[in-house]
Design a protein around this motif. Structure first.
Motif, PDB file in Angstrom:
ATOM      1  N   VAL A  46      35.880  34.993  25.408  1.00 25.95           N
ATOM      2  CA  VAL A  46      36.028  35.714  26.461  1.00 25.95           C
ATOM      3  C   VAL A  46      37.510  36.185  26.442  1.00 25.95           C
ATOM      4  N   THR A  47      37.707  37.261  26.314  1.00 23.79           N
ATOM      5  CA  THR A  47      38.857  38.132  26.059  1.00 23.79           C
ATOM      6  C   THR A  47      39.581  38.513  27.376  1.00 23.79           C
ATOM      7  N   TRP A  48      41.097  38.475  27.426  1.00 23.94           N
ATOM      8  CA  TRP A  48      41.636  39.016  28.613  1.00 23.94           C
ATOM      9  C   TRP A  48      40.983  40.149  29.237  1.00 23.94           C
ATOM     10  N   GLU A  49      40.807  41.306  28.529  1.00 25.86           N
ATOM     11  CA  GLU A  49      39.847  42.326  28.800  1.00 25.86           C
ATOM     12  C   GLU A  49      38.699  42.036  29.601  1.00 25.86           C
ATOM     13  N   ASP A  50      37.957  41.130  28.964  1.00 24.35           N
ATOM     14  CA  ASP A  50      36.466  40.573  29.617  1.00 24.35           C
ATOM     15  C   ASP A  50      36.683  39.928  30.752  1.00 24.35           C
ATOM     16  N   GLN A  51      37.861  39.259  31.126  1.00 23.09           N
ATOM     17  CA  GLN A  51      37.940  38.592  32.266  1.00 23.09           C
ATOM     18  C   GLN A  51      38.477  39.602  33.417  1.00 23.09           C
ATOM     19  N   GLN A  52      39.090  40.671  32.925  1.00 23.82           N
ATOM     20  CA  GLN A  52      39.615  41.532  33.791  1.00 23.82           C
ATOM     21  C   GLN A  52      38.385  42.435  34.421  1.00 23.82           C
ATOM     22  N   ASN A  53      37.698  42.638  33.427  1.00 22.22           N
ATOM     23  CA  ASN A  53      36.178  43.515  33.921  1.00 22.22           C
ATOM     24  C   ASN A  53      35.221  42.494  34.608  1.00 22.22           C
ATOM     25  N   ILE A  54      35.297  41.264  34.321  1.00 20.84           N
ATOM     26  CA  ILE A  54      34.565  40.237  35.385  1.00 20.84           C
ATOM     27  C   ILE A  54      35.280  40.329  36.829  1.00 20.84           C
ATOM     28  N   MET A  96      30.042  49.474  39.027  1.00 21.36           N
ATOM     29  CA  MET A  96      29.535  48.029  39.052  1.00 21.36           C
ATOM     30  C   MET A  96      28.412  48.466  37.821  1.00 21.36           C
ATOM     31  N   ALA A  97      27.846  49.529  37.872  1.00 19.12           N
ATOM     32  CA  ALA A  97      26.726  49.724  36.741  1.00 19.12           C
ATOM     33  C   ALA A  97      27.304  49.873  35.602  1.00 19.12           C
ATOM     34  N   ASP A  98      28.439  50.603  35.400  1.00 24.05           N
ATOM     35  CA  ASP A  98      29.162  50.672  34.205  1.00 24.05           C
ATOM     36  C   ASP A  98      29.728  49.237  33.721  1.00 24.05           C
ATOM     37  N   LEU A  99      30.451  48.546  34.624  1.00 26.03           N
ATOM     38  CA  LEU A  99      30.742  47.223  33.980  1.00 26.03           C
ATOM     39  C   LEU A  99      29.638  46.162  33.577  1.00 26.03           C
ATOM     40  N   LYS A 100      28.155  46.483  34.424  1.00 32.13           N
ATOM     41  CA  LYS A 100      27.405  45.723  34.006  1.00 32.13           C
ATOM     42  C   LYS A 100      27.020  45.990  32.387  1.00 32.13           C
ATOM     43  N   LYS A 101      26.846  47.313  32.101  1.00 35.00           N
ATOM     44  CA  LYS A 101      26.565  47.494  30.835  1.00 35.00           C
ATOM     45  C   LYS A 101      27.343  46.820  29.948  1.00 35.00           C
ATOM     46  N   VAL A 102      28.856  46.885  30.140  1.00 38.64           N
ATOM     47  CA  VAL A 102      29.663  46.502  29.157  1.00 38.64           C
ATOM     48  C   VAL A 102      29.604  44.722  29.035  1.00 38.64           C
ATOM     49  N   LEU A 103      29.559  44.252  30.315  1.00 36.57           N
ATOM     50  CA  LEU A 103      29.521  42.901  30.480  1.00 36.57           C
ATOM     51  C   LEU A 103      28.081  42.229  29.735  1.00 36.57           C
ATOM     52  N   TYR A 104      26.928  42.819  29.991  1.00 37.34           N
ATOM     53  CA  TYR A 104      25.758  42.571  29.316  1.00 37.34           C
ATOM     54  C   TYR A 104      25.504  42.812  27.901  1.00 37.34           C
ATOM     55  N   ALA A 105      26.440  43.911  27.488  1.00 42.26           N
ATOM     56  CA  ALA A 105      26.410  43.997  25.996  1.00 42.26           C
ATOM     57  C   ALA A 105      27.027  43.114  25.126  1.00 42.26           C
ATOM     58  N   LYS A 106      27.970  42.505  25.895  1.00 45.08           N
ATOM     59  CA  LYS A 106      28.936  41.493  25.172  1.00 45.08           C
ATOM     60  C   LYS A 106      28.261  40.040  25.099  1.00 45.08           C
ATOM     61  N   PHE A 107      27.907  39.873  26.560  1.00 50.15           N
ATOM     62  CA  PHE A 107      27.757  38.278  27.038  1.00 50.15           C
ATOM     63  C   PHE A 107      26.063  38.023  26.864  1.00 50.15           C
ATOM     64  N   LYS A 108      25.211  39.063  26.953  1.00 44.37           N
ATOM     65  CA  LYS A 108      23.794  39.031  27.043  1.00 44.37           C
ATOM     66  C   LYS A 108      23.347  38.120  28.331  1.00 44.37           C
ATOM     67  N   ASP A 109      22.856  37.004  27.924  1.00 39.90           N
ATOM     68  CA  ASP A 109      22.351  36.131  29.039  1.00 39.90           C
ATOM     69  C   ASP A 109      23.078  35.125  29.567  1.00 39.90           C
ATOM     70  N   SER A 110      24.518  35.034  28.979  1.00 39.67           N
ATOM     71  CA  SER A 110      25.222  33.958  29.166  1.00 39.67           C
ATOM     72  C   SER A 110      25.878  34.421  30.618  1.00 39.67           C
ATOM     73  N   ILE A 111      25.722  35.507  31.030  1.00 40.81           N
ATOM     74  CA  ILE A 111      26.424  36.051  32.417  1.00 40.81           C
ATOM     75  C   ILE A 111      25.513  36.688  33.424  1.00 40.81           C
ATOM     76  N   ASN A 112      25.653  36.224  34.560  1.00 42.36           N
ATOM     77  CA  ASN A 112      24.623  36.682  35.360  1.00 42.36           C
ATOM     78  C   ASN A 112      25.352  37.520  36.439  1.00 42.36           C
ATOM     79  N   LEU A 113      25.113  38.930  36.542  1.00 40.41           N
ATOM     80  CA  LEU A 113      25.801  39.957  37.515  1.00 40.41           C
ATOM     81  C   LEU A 113      24.947  40.265  38.774  1.00 40.41           C
ATOM     82  N   GLU A 114      23.603  39.675  38.701  1.00 41.47           N
ATOM     83  CA  GLU A 114      22.514  40.232  39.828  1.00 41.47           C
ATOM     84  C   GLU A 114      22.709  39.393  41.031  1.00 41.47           C
ATOM     85  N   GLU A 115      22.508  39.868  42.168  1.00 39.96           N
ATOM     86  CA  GLU A 115      22.375  39.265  43.378  1.00 39.96           C
ATOM     87  C   GLU A 115      21.232  38.369  43.536  1.00 39.96           C
ATOM     88  N   ASP A 116      21.325  37.302  44.171  1.00 39.34           N
ATOM     89  CA  ASP A 116      19.994  36.322  44.195  1.00 39.34           C
ATOM     90  C   ASP A 116      19.255  36.423  45.540  1.00 39.34           C
TER      91      ASP A 116
END
Length: 123
Positions: free
Chosen positions: A12-20, A103-123
């Motif tokens: 997890v880079t600094w840029e990734d953390q900023q995106n999260i 949010m959709a743009d950030l989801k694309k970026v974050l899911y591309a890198k972290f795949k199943d390791s991150i959950n950005l969906e509402e429960d």
């Protein structure tokens, strides 16, 4: 952070953390906008209820107090409030659309890198 099933770690880079963090802030703003839009739509409901009543004096909330006000005056006040709120509602909806797009743009970026390791969906 580990990827599910792969066993390899994803750094997890600094840029990734900023995106999260940005996604989290946008998600909070999205929910605030949803609440504001819901409240703004209450004027339409109040106007409809006022049409249905046959009383000449109705209870009207001013601040945190209810006052007995003539129906004609309440209709005028609600009409003025509705005009102001309609303009504000359009701005809120535009802002909500912009937030959803970001949010959709950030989801694309974050899911591309972290795949199943991150959950950005509402429960």
């Amino acid at each position: 952070m580990q990827q599910a099933g792969g066993g390899s770690e994803t750094e997890v880079t600094w840029e990734d953390q900023q995106n999260i963090n940005k996604f989290g802030r946008l998600n909070n703003r999205y929910h605030e906008l949803e609440d504001e839009i819901r409240i703004a739509k209450n004027f339409e409901d109040a106007s409809n209820e006022l049409i249905l009543t046959d009383e000449e004096v109705v209870r009207f909330q001013i601040g945190e107090v209810f006052a007995h006000v003539p129906k004609d005056e309440v209709e005028m006040r609600i009409e003025q409030m509705t005009e102001t709120t309609t303009k504000h509602l359009e701005k809120l909806k535009d802002e909500k659309d912009a937030v959803v797009a970001q949010m959709a743009d950030l989801k694309k970026v974050l899911y591309a890198k972290f795949k199943d390791s991150i959950n950005l969906e509402e429960d």
